[in-house]
Write an enzyme that holds these catalytic residues in place. Sequence first.
Site, PDB file in Angstrom:
ATOM      1  N   HIS A  53       0.838  -1.202   0.000  1.00  8.47           N
ATOM      2  CA  HIS A  53       0.000   0.000   0.000  1.00  8.47           C
ATOM      3  C   HIS A  53       0.871   1.249   0.000  1.00  8.47           C
ATOM      4  O   HIS A  53       1.932   1.278   0.630  1.00  8.47           O
ATOM      5  CB  HIS A  53      -0.895   0.002   1.239  1.00  8.47           C
ATOM      6  N   GLU A 341      -1.680  -5.282  11.414  1.00  7.85           N
ATOM      7  CA  GLU A 341      -2.597  -5.704  10.350  1.00  7.85           C
ATOM      8  C   GLU A 341      -2.236  -4.877   9.119  1.00  7.85           C
ATOM      9  O   GLU A 341      -1.210  -4.217   9.084  1.00  7.85           O
ATOM     10  CB  GLU A 341      -4.051  -5.481  10.779  1.00  7.85           C
TER      11      GLU A 341
END
Lengths: 484, 337
Positions: A53, A341
Site C-alpha cells: 500500500h 494488520e
Amino acid sequence: MSKKVYDVAIIGAGIVGTMTAFYLSKYNVNAVVLEAGIDIASGTTRANSAVIHAGYDAPEGSLKAKLNVKGAKMVGPIAKQLGVHYKKCGSLVLGYNKKDLNQLKILLVRGKKNGVRGLEILTQSQLRKMEPNVSRDAKYALYAPSAGIVCPYDLAYALGENSCTNGVDYIFEYKVDKIEKNQRNYLLYSNNRVVKAKYVVNAAGLYSDEIAEMLGDPLPFKIIPRRGEYLLLDKCEGKVVTHTLFVTPSEKGKGILVSPTVDGNVLVGPNANVVESKADTGVTVEGVREISEGARGIVPSINLNTVITTFAGVRSTPTSGDFYIQESKKFPRFVHAAGIESPGLASSPAIGEYIIKILDRAGLKMEEKEDYIPTRTKDGNCKLFMDMTESEKRNAVRKDPHYAKIVCRCEMVTEGDIINAIKRPIPAHTIDMVKRRTRAGMGRCQGGYCRAKVAEIIARELNIKISDVKKFTSNSNVIGGRTK
Amino acid sequence: MSKTMKKRLVIIGSGPAGLSCALSALKNGIPKENILVLEREEELGGTLNLCIHAGFGKDNKTGTELATELADKVRNAGITCMTSTTVLSIDKRKIITLISPELGYTKITAEAIVLATGCRERSRGGLSIGGTRPAGILSAGTAQRFINLEGYMPGAKTVVVGTTDLALVIARRITLEGGQVVFVCDSKKKPQSERVKVGECLDYFNIPLKLHTTITRIFGKDRIEGVEIAELDKKGRPIKETKERVECDSLVYSCGFIPENELANSLGIEMRQSTHGPRTTRKMETSIDGIFSCGNSRMIHEDVDDIILDGKKAGKFVAEHLKSLKEDKKKKKEKKQ
C-alpha cells in the site's frame, strides 16, 4: 543447547519476525527465531492481499502512516537484493458517486500529509485509459503510482533464508507456552524445551496478545481475528487488470480488491469477518459469493470460471487501530510488535528497522558484520528455472540434469528447483513447503499433475517412505497406506 | 554456439494421438528419419499408462497394453522418440526450444509441428466448497498415479466427487485395492460418464451413488476428517434440511478434463471457446501455417478410438502439407533456373 544464551529471540517467523531477523543478521548478534508453525509464513503472512500500500489510508500522525510510507519505499531495494518478485504496479481507488469522490479527496489530502508522492484523482476517461475493463459505473479514481505488489511468503522466505545464511537460527514447531525471567535472561519454554535470550521480540502476529499475557504484561488493547477470503484466478485472466483496484473504503475496511499478482495471476478478495478461532482459515460458500459479487462490481467482465483456488487468511486487527511496537514498560529488553494488520506487509521493512532501533536503545550491542552475505545463500539467490535467462537455463541444465526435467507443467518447475528447495538454508520437507518455494502445484491444475511426483522426490531426497510425506503439518500425510 | 537440430516433422506428445499421427505420417510417405516424437514423461503412451483397467480399443485392452502396443509399433518402424523431454516454447518460425537430461537445452527447427499434448484434469477451483484445505484431497489423476504406479492408497475411507469415466474407474479401483468408497456423488442429475457403465463400476461393488448432491463443507485441520453433503433443490442450491456430516479420511475429485494448450496459447494460435482447443481447418491445421492439432488437445474425446482416428487423420494431412512444401520448393528452384 539449553546452556546457550541468545542475544535476541524473535517469536514468530512471519513477515515481521523474518524482517527483524534480516536486519539483525547484519550485525554480530546471536539471534534465534522461534516459530510455532512448521515453516516460515505460517500465519497471516501466508494469506493476504500481497499489496504494498502506498500509505494514504492510515490517519496522519499514526505509527501506521509513518511506517507504511517509509516501508513501501524500502520493499523494492530489498526485493532486488534477495531476488524476490516485486512490481510497482500502482493502485487505483475507485469512486462511484459524489460521496465517494469526497472520500477520495480526503484520502488524497491525507496521503499528501503522510508523504505519499504522485497521488492524483483521475477522471473517468483517464481511468478507463489505464484500466479498460473497469466498471463503467466507476467515475473517479485515486491513483497512487507508488503502490505495488509482492508475494508475501516469498519475501518472508527470502528474508528467512538470508538471515539464516548470516547465522540466525530458526526453530520450527516451537510454540512458546511459558515465559520466565531470571536476573539476566528471558526463558522461553515450549513443551518443556527452553530457549534463553537476553532480548526478546514478540512478533507472534495473531498470538502476540497471548505472548504478552504469558510475560505478565498484557497488551493495552485486544486483538480481533478477522478472516478474509480470496479467489485466485488463472494466468489466462492475468491481463484483465494491470493495477491494484480498490473500492472507496468504508468503516468496514478497505473492501474487496482486484489485483494482478507478481506471478501473473489475478487475486480477488478479501471480505472481512470476525471469527472465533485465530486458526479458522476455512472458506465459506457465502464468502466466495460475496467476493465474487464485489469483484464484478469492479470489473464486470471478469471471468470467474477461471478461479483455480480459494483460500482464506486471518488478520490480527487491534481494537486500538494502530501498530503497537515498543519495549515493555514492565519488562525491559522485551519488545512487543503487535496489532500488525494491513498495511503490515508494506510497512514491514520500516517495522524491522524500528524494532532494531528499539533493541539498540535498550542496550543490545550491535557491531556490523564484516562478512555479511547479501544474498539468500552463499551461492546467490536460488533463481527458479522459469525465472532464468536463456543462457542461465542452458548452464543450469548442463551443470545439473535435474534442471532438464519439468515436474510441474503449469508453472514449469523443474526437478532441480525442487531438489534445491529441499536443500536450501531453511529446507522444505513437505508438499506445501516445496509448493510455496518453487510454485510446483500452484498453477491451473493445482497439483493434480505434479503432487504425486513432488511426493516421490521429497521421499527420495529425504530417504523416507512416500506415505510419510506430509502436506504441511506433522499429521497431514498426503496419502494413506499401501495397496493390498 | 547453440546446437540446432532440424526435423521435417515434430510431434509433441506421445499419447494415442501423437503415436498414431507418427505412424500415419510414415504410412503417407514421410521417411522415418524425418519424424521426431517428443514426450515429457519417461515412457511413451501418455495418460494411457495410468489406465490399468480394461476397456480400450476394439479388443478391450487395458490402457497400458494399448500404450505398449502403439509405442512398439512406432519404435519398430524406426521413428525417433525422445522421452523425458519437455518443450519450453515454440516460436512462429517453428523453432522448438526443449530440455531433456540427455540433450540439455536444445533447439530444433521443424517444417511442420503437430500438437498432440493431450488434456489435463480440471482443478477443483471451480468447485466452491466451504471449509478448510487439509491433506487427503486428491484429484482422480493423482489418486490414480499413487495407486496404480506407486502402490499407495489415498486413505481407508474415501469420498469420490464427480461421475466422469475417471471418477467411476477410480472408485472401483479403490474398492478393488481394499479401500472403502463411502459414496460417489455429483451435483448433476445424471452421471457424466457415457462410456463407462455405472453398473460395472459402482453397482457391482455396492458403491452408493448420490446424484444431485453436493459437498458443502470440508472438515479437518491437518488431514480431512469428514465432509458435509447436501441434496440440491431445483435451482441447484443445497437444501438445508438434507445437510449431513459424513466421516472420511480422503476425498478424490474429478471435475472433468480440459485440453492442454499452453504451447498453442503462447504461439497466439486462435482458440475455439466451445472446445478450449485450437480452431482447426478441415485438414486439422491451426491458424498458424504448418502447425497442426489433434487428439484431446484439439478437443476432448470420449473414446480412445476416436483419439487414435484423430491422430491418424492429422498424420495424413501433415504428410500432404510437407509434400506440397517440397513441391513448392522444387518449383521455386526450377523458376530460378
